[in-house]
Scaffold this motif. Structure first.
Motif, PDB file in Angstrom:
ATOM      1  N   ALA A 199      10.363  11.139 -42.857  1.00  0.00           N
ATOM      2  CA  ALA A 199      11.780  11.344 -42.542  1.00  0.00           C
ATOM      3  C   ALA A 199      11.969  12.277 -41.355  1.00  0.00           C
ATOM      4  N   ALA A 243      16.977  19.300 -46.802  1.00  0.00           N
ATOM      5  CA  ALA A 243      17.107  18.029 -47.520  1.00  0.00           C
ATOM      6  C   ALA A 243      15.820  17.702 -48.270  1.00  0.00           C
ATOM      7  N   ARG A 244      14.698  17.972 -47.683  1.00  0.00           N
ATOM      8  CA  ARG A 244      13.417  17.727 -48.363  1.00  0.00           C
ATOM      9  C   ARG A 244      13.266  18.622 -49.591  1.00  0.00           C
ATOM     10  N   VAL A 271      15.699  20.013 -51.387  1.00  0.00           N
ATOM     11  CA  VAL A 271      16.665  19.623 -52.414  1.00  0.00           C
ATOM     12  C   VAL A 271      16.232  18.319 -53.092  1.00  0.00           C
ATOM     13  N   LEU A 272      15.760  17.359 -52.324  1.00  0.00           N
ATOM     14  CA  LEU A 272      15.367  16.058 -52.899  1.00  0.00           C
ATOM     15  C   LEU A 272      14.041  16.128 -53.658  1.00  0.00           C
ATOM     16  N   SER A 273      13.225  17.121 -53.385  1.00  0.00           N
ATOM     17  CA  SER A 273      11.947  17.215 -54.090  1.00  0.00           C
ATOM     18  C   SER A 273      12.080  17.845 -55.473  1.00  0.00           C
ATOM     19  N   ARG A 274      13.212  18.465 -55.751  1.00  0.00           N
ATOM     20  CA  ARG A 274      13.403  19.109 -57.067  1.00  0.00           C
ATOM     21  C   ARG A 274      14.017  18.175 -58.036  1.00  0.00           C
TER      22      ARG A 274
END
Length: 145
Positions: free
Chosen positions: A109, A139-140, A142-145
């Motif tokens: 991304a 964003a990475r 937040v999206l990884s949690r």
């Protein structure tokens, strides 16, 4: 007949098996046994033993706060370069460094960082002031949690 008249004899006709046996190389040895051999006590044979494989260490974990601090600093330096020298100054270098950092930190991304270069080349250089790298890393996270 001419060979017989001259006193020569014709060679005997050979079959295919006899021809094959003549062209093959073979070697045979009689059965042998070697005498027993012992080395004197003062001579010892030492065989090298390979070292055990190295232990793989755990990867070093970096705290998210340090990554965010580094990313904010990189975006601040990029914005400072845009304000100080103008958006048209070294756009390829800024885009290459930012793209490399974003690919390392975000993954595939991170290719979205290339929009800053497209903005500069399209005549919208002021858009390169946006903190793209910080946004991608957040964003990475937040999206990884």
């Amino acid at each position: 007949m001419a060979d017989e008249d001259a006193g020569r004899t014709r060679p005997r006709e050979r079959g295919p098996r006899e021809r094959d046996e003549e062209t093959k190389f073979s070697l045979s040895l009689p059965p042998m046994s070697l005498p027993e051999m012992r080395l004197p006590e003062r001579i010892r044979l030492v065989f090298p033993v390979p070292d055990p494989p190295e232990k793989v260490s755990r990867p070093t974990r970096v705290r998210v706060s340090w990554v965010l601090l580094a990313v904010v600093l990189a975006d601040a330096l990029d914005a400072f370069a845009v304000v100080w020298a103008g958006p048209g100054t070294l756009p390829w270098v800024r885009a290459a460094v930012g793209l490399l950092l974003s690919l390392v930190l975000v993954g595939g991304a991170g290719l979205l960082y290339a929009w800053e270069l497209l903005a500069v080349l399209g005549g919208f250089g002021a858009l390169s002031l946006a903190p793209t790298l910080t946004a991608l890393v957040l964003a990475r996270i937040v999206l990884s949690r």
